[in-house]
Design an enzyme around this catalytic site. Sequence first.
Site, mmCIF file in Angstrom:
data_model
loop_
_atom_site.group_PDB
_atom_site.id
_atom_site.type_symbol
_atom_site.label_atom_id
_atom_site.label_comp_id
_atom_site.label_asym_id
_atom_site.label_seq_id
_atom_site.Cartn_x
_atom_site.Cartn_y
_atom_site.Cartn_z
ATOM 1 N N CYS A 250 1.446 -12.483 26.936
ATOM 2 C CA CYS A 250 2.174 -13.736 26.731
ATOM 3 C C CYS A 250 1.756 -14.830 27.728
ATOM 4 C CB CYS A 250 3.671 -13.474 26.717
ATOM 5 S SG CYS A 250 4.532 -14.602 25.593
ATOM 6 N N HIS A 334 4.333 -9.139 22.404
ATOM 7 C CA HIS A 334 4.810 -8.193 23.420
ATOM 8 C C HIS A 334 4.599 -6.743 23.005
ATOM 9 C CE1 HIS A 334 6.586 -11.129 26.157
ATOM 10 N NE2 HIS A 334 6.762 -11.840 25.056
ATOM 11 N N GLU A 336 4.932 -4.284 24.803
ATOM 12 C CA GLU A 336 5.963 -3.459 25.462
ATOM 13 C C GLU A 336 7.264 -3.476 24.655
ATOM 14 O OE1 GLU A 336 5.284 -6.459 26.213
ATOM 15 O OE2 GLU A 336 7.040 -7.536 26.940
HETATM 16 N N1 LIG Z 1 7.168 -14.876 26.979
HETATM 17 C C1 LIG Z 1 6.252 -15.615 27.592
HETATM 18 O O1 LIG Z 1 5.500 -15.155 28.460
HETATM 19 C C2 LIG Z 1 6.232 -17.082 27.245
HETATM 20 C C3 LIG Z 1 5.033 -17.837 27.739
HETATM 21 C C4 LIG Z 1 5.234 -19.348 27.804
HETATM 22 N N2 LIG Z 1 6.271 -19.680 28.724
HETATM 23 C C5 LIG Z 1 5.536 -19.885 26.419
HETATM 24 O O2 LIG Z 1 6.632 -20.267 26.144
HETATM 25 O O3 LIG Z 1 4.667 -19.930 25.579
#
Ligand SMILES: NC(=O)CC[C@H](N)C(=O)O
Length: 360
Positions: A250, A334, A336
């Site tokens: 992410c 994700h 995970e």
């Molecule tokens: N869950 C995250 O790592 C989000 C990554 C970043 N803050 C976004 O909104 O795209």
Amino acid sequence: MDDSIYLVLENGAVFKGKPFGARGEVIGEIVFTTGMTGYLETLTDPSYYGQIVVQTFPLIGNYGVIPSDFESAKPWVSAYIVREWCQEPSNFRSEGDLDTFLKKSGIVGLYGIDTRELTKIIREHGVMNARITADPSGLDKAAEESGSYRIEDAVESVTCPTPRITEPGEENYRVVLWDYGAKENITRELSKRGCTVICVPCSSTAEEILSLRPDGIMLSNGPGDPAENTGIISELKELCRSGVPIFGICLGHQLLALAQGARTEKLKYGHRGANQPAKHMPSGRVYITSQNHGYAVVSDSLPEWAELSFINANDGTCEGVTYINMPAFTVQFHPEACGGPHDTSFLFDRFIALMDAYKA
Ligand SMILES: NC(=O)CC[C@H](N)C(=O)O
């Protein structure tokens, strides 16, 4: 006594609802998540820092509050909005109800509004700011004022203050987890696979990280606009030259792309939920994934040594990159899970395989 509170969007739309959790005035970026379960993971995921989160699923809280499911020690959302919260949760692991938990954590909650209509507004207009207030006078001003809100110093606000080590029964790999607001389940997935996880603050330098002699480096998820993390991006450039295997999730995925010269952009309303389809480019197979992001890497801006490995099957945006100039790969979703499907947990095994090759 009228205990109504108001949600005022930046575009002037007003919703009159009822309070739960803590009482108070809040401003934040309003986003919706479509997960039908996993509300505890949502509340405690540091990536939601600075955001007012709306659950599209109409009844939230029916399995109560279960601390062992948390993704970090406390909730990070600026405020929490649901159609209805469950007053009598039922689950053998539950330690209480959502209202009490949010009160204890100082998180403002609002319920009893048409969350379906609210979601449609955000979807049409795009992501915007909002304010929650108990004061019915001056709602216009509240809308206007929320327009200038920006999420700032997001990663610095959620990272661990000092290094923290999680040791499995038997250490096979040593992983440095660069903590931009890491979800606990990343550590759980790594520990399960025999990794000692050394979680280090976002302010760590490449030199400090390499001095821990890692077999692999994990770049975590985290809040805010990825491009604002200029210090981390320049340290990452150096880490890329070390030859140590890197896996990014992410925000970690976005930061590595930025360090390699790509660009990121803000999506209209992001991807948040537990059923986002990610298409694996080499095989064409679609995996169902858990997601929570508002920004994305611009596929066209990737350098030639970066291969687009996944795209979002709904809108075609970049969901994964494999680098051919170094042992590194990253995903926007994700693997995970938590909350959400475990379809892509094999990516942790791929990281282990990269570490095996590096150690050999
Ligand atoms: N869950 C995250 O790592 C989000 C990554 C970043 N803050 C976004 O909104 O795209």
